[in-house]
Design an enzyme around this catalytic site. Structure first.
Site, PDB file in Angstrom:
ATOM      1  N   HIS A  82      -6.496 -21.752  22.999  1.00 14.65           N
ATOM      2  CA  HIS A  82      -6.905 -22.896  23.833  1.00 14.65           C
ATOM      3  C   HIS A  82      -6.268 -24.198  23.394  1.00 14.65           C
ATOM      4  O   HIS A  82      -6.576 -25.245  23.940  1.00 14.65           O
ATOM      5  CB  HIS A  82      -8.420 -23.058  23.825  1.00 14.65           C
ATOM      6  CG  HIS A  82      -9.180 -21.796  24.099  1.00 14.65           C
ATOM      7  ND1 HIS A  82      -9.568 -20.929  23.104  1.00 14.65           N
ATOM      8  CD2 HIS A  82      -9.604 -21.240  25.266  1.00 14.65           C
ATOM      9  CE1 HIS A  82     -10.202 -19.901  23.623  1.00 14.65           C
ATOM     10  NE2 HIS A  82     -10.241 -20.054  24.938  1.00 14.65           N
ATOM     11  N   ASP A 108       7.021   6.800  -5.715  1.00 15.91           N
ATOM     12  CA  ASP A 108       5.651   6.322  -5.947  1.00 15.91           C
ATOM     13  C   ASP A 108       4.812   6.438  -4.673  1.00 15.91           C
ATOM     14  O   ASP A 108       3.681   6.914  -4.702  1.00 15.91           O
ATOM     15  CB  ASP A 108       5.669   4.863  -6.416  1.00 15.91           C
ATOM     16  CG  ASP A 108       6.192   4.722  -7.843  1.00 15.91           C
ATOM     17  OD1 ASP A 108       6.050   5.682  -8.624  1.00 15.91           O
ATOM     18  OD2 ASP A 108       6.747   3.655  -8.163  1.00 15.91           O
ATOM     19  N   HIS A 110       4.359   8.461 -15.606  1.00 14.56           N
ATOM     20  CA  HIS A 110       4.843   9.227 -14.450  1.00 14.56           C
ATOM     21  C   HIS A 110       6.368   9.167 -14.313  1.00 14.56           C
ATOM     22  O   HIS A 110       6.953   9.996 -13.641  1.00 14.56           O
ATOM     23  CB  HIS A 110       4.211   8.700 -13.156  1.00 14.56           C
ATOM     24  CG  HIS A 110       4.788   7.392 -12.693  1.00 14.56           C
ATOM     25  ND1 HIS A 110       4.537   6.199 -13.318  1.00 14.56           N
ATOM     26  CD2 HIS A 110       5.638   7.104 -11.675  1.00 14.56           C
ATOM     27  CE1 HIS A 110       5.188   5.223 -12.700  1.00 14.56           C
ATOM     28  NE2 HIS A 110       5.866   5.740 -11.699  1.00 14.56           N
ATOM     29  N   HIS A 153      10.265  10.087 -11.323  1.00 15.68           N
ATOM     30  CA  HIS A 153      11.516   9.387 -11.038  1.00 15.68           C
ATOM     31  C   HIS A 153      12.743  10.070 -11.636  1.00 15.68           C
ATOM     32  O   HIS A 153      13.834   9.491 -11.636  1.00 15.68           O
ATOM     33  CB  HIS A 153      11.445   7.943 -11.536  1.00 15.68           C
ATOM     34  CG  HIS A 153      10.336   7.153 -10.902  1.00 15.68           C
ATOM     35  ND1 HIS A 153      10.110   7.145  -9.542  1.00 15.68           N
ATOM     36  CD2 HIS A 153       9.393   6.341 -11.443  1.00 15.68           C
ATOM     37  CE1 HIS A 153       9.064   6.367  -9.290  1.00 15.68           C
ATOM     38  NE2 HIS A 153       8.612   5.880 -10.424  1.00 15.68           N
ATOM     39  N   ASP A 175       0.925   2.798 -16.198  1.00 17.14           N
ATOM     40  CA  ASP A 175       1.493   4.146 -16.091  1.00 17.14           C
ATOM     41  C   ASP A 175       3.008   4.193 -16.236  1.00 17.14           C
ATOM     42  O   ASP A 175       3.743   4.217 -15.255  1.00 17.14           O
ATOM     43  CB  ASP A 175       1.055   4.731 -14.733  1.00 17.14           C
ATOM     44  CG  ASP A 175       1.314   6.222 -14.631  1.00 17.14           C
ATOM     45  OD1 ASP A 175       2.155   6.737 -15.386  1.00 17.14           O
ATOM     46  OD2 ASP A 175       0.669   6.875 -13.787  1.00 17.14           O
TER      47      ASP A 175
END
Ligand code: FES
Ligand SMILES: [Fe+2]
Length: 451
Positions: free
Chosen positions: A116, A375, A221, A226, A218
């Site tokens: 508006h 990931d 991992h 990877h 982490d």
């Protein structure tokens, strides 16, 4: 009684999260990653109270520059003011709630709602209302209907943070010891950092905590998740040395990597010591890092933190070193997040280094980055498992390194080995405390390393 059978969310709300989240046992109930009621409480008690990263100062350098982001799910505008200060507002018109700015970023003299036509200045004041005299009979007190301001806003080394909670402690107190570690990325030579290019944004299935805890804690991992990306030369290597690539995340002697956990929920982990044999960092970057060494030592008192992963509780994460990515895991429901990701460089970096950083970040951590996809694939995969009924009975295991945490004369805070889940336990200890507390818990949860 299993942790899941013990879950009774309505009868004893005061201690609910102390039961679901048990870092001292290394156990966490899976429902905190899926439950809609828990998610709604997170929006209130985590995202409605914590200091959240909004933008980098270099994105809004001139008066009127703005950046559009969210705090939790609430849209927010971060705006450089005429006097050089920074303010942030709920990006929602006070009339019917439409966004008053629909652009991602830019420069504006005013924010005019497209529904508006109510118009606000860059300080959030309501300046123009169509039909104010004939429609509202000049009875609308426009001073009462400015944009809602984010309660507190502050910066640390170029990073802009805000909180909705006027009772939250100052930013520097909320950061605590993690500030010492942040300096190793955001204040390496006294020149500061700046954003390179724009913002990458993408959505994926996965609860925001899966990403936040990984960046807090982490390194574990990497060697599995990877491995193939490293071998494929994810960082844009011209020549791939497979053996060197595989070594990047492989176990090293205990004194060559550490992890820090803050009672305030922050966490970081890194390898120290010399790079792995056959380090694949481009020669120009290695040489530049070497020439910057003196500046780093002058600025930080030591050549601190060559690389690592970090989460500043709850959702601001970064990787320093070659990848130089900074990001926020915005919650978008219990099973989805939206990532905003920036590439950051030292202001002092010459064009050649900027180009290397840009390529590295795009190849590794970006929507097209190989590591990013590893990931994301893991988190989305976990989230799909979490739809099952039987799996809910079995808590997640966060027991790595329990009982082996310690203090270290070289670095502040609680320290563990680089392969550890101490910082994840610290993240969830603070999470549970905030979720169980009706008032902002100024005193962090009590916990100390056993040795
Ligand atoms: S919703 Fe903004 S002017 Fe009506
Ligand atoms: Fe990863």
């Amino acid at each position: 009684m299993s942790i899941s059978e013990d879950r009774n969310v309505t009868e004893r709300p005061a201690g609910r999260f102390a039961r679901l989240v048990r870092p001292d046992e290394g156990l966490i109930d899976r429902s905190i990653f899926t439950d809609e009621d828990i998610y709604q409480l997170e929006l209130e008690r985590i995202f409605g109270r914590c200091w959240l990263f909004l933008a980098h100062e270099s994105q809004i350098s001139r008066p009127g520059d703005f950046f559009s982001t969210t705090m939790g799910e609430d849209p927010v505008l971060v705006v450089r003011q005429r006097d050089g200060s920074i303010a942030a507002f709920l990006n929602s018109c006070r009339h019917r709630g439409a966004r008053v700015c629909r652009a991602d970023m830019g420069n504006a003299k005013a924010f005019t709602c497209t529904y508006h036509g109510w118009a606000y200045d860059t300080a959030g004041a309501l300046r123009a209302v169509p039909n104010l005299s004939d429609g509202y009979h000049n009875e609308l007190d426009t001073r009462q209907w400015g944009l809602v301001r984010v309660a507190q806003l502050d910066t640390y080394k170029g990073l802009i943070f805000g909180t909705w909670d006027p009772t939250a402690p100052p930013l520097i107190e909320a950061l605590g010891d993690i500030a010492w570690y942040m300096d190793g990325f955001f204040d390496r030579d006294g020149s500061g950092t700046e954003v390179l290019g724009g913002v990458h944004k993408w959505m994926f299935k996965g609860n925001w905590k899966l990403a936040a805890e990984q960046f807090a804690s982490d390194m574990y991992h990497g060697q599995t998740s990877h491995a193939s990306a490293m071998m494929a030369g994810a960082q844009g290597l011209d020549e791939v040395d497979e053996r060197a690539a595989a070594q990047q995340f492989s176990a090293k002697p205990d004194n060559l990597g550490r992890q820090f956990s803050s009672p305030l929920g922050h966490g970081t982990g890194w390898f120290d010591g010399p790079p792995a044999e056959g380090d694949t960092t481009p020669l120009a970057e290695r040489e530049w890092e070497e020439t910057q060494r003196e500046a780093r030592i002058r600025q930080l008192g030591a050549d601190r933190r060559p690389g690592g992963h970090t989460t500043v509780f709850p959702t601001f994460s970064y990787l320093q070193g070659r990848m130089s990515t900074v990001r926020v895991w915005h919650p978008r429901g219990p099973d989805q997040m939206e990532v905003y990701s920036w590439i950051l460089v030292d202001k002092s970096a010459p064009p050649e280094i900027r180009d290397i950083k840009r390529r590295d970040a795009i190849h590794s951590f970006s929507p097209s980055g190989l590591f990013e996809q590893d990931d994301g694939e893991n988190w989305a995969g976990i989230q799909s498992v979490l739809r099952g009924r039987i799996q809910r009975r079995y808590p997640f295991n966060y027991q790595m390194g329990m009982g082996h945490e310690h203090h270290d004369p070289d670095v502040p805070g609680n320290i563990g080995y680089v392969f550890d889940e101490m910082a994840a336990r610290g993240f969830y200890r603070r999470y549970a405390q905030m979720m169980d507390s009706e008032l902002y818990p100024n005193e962090p949860p009590e916990w100390a390393p056993p040795r």
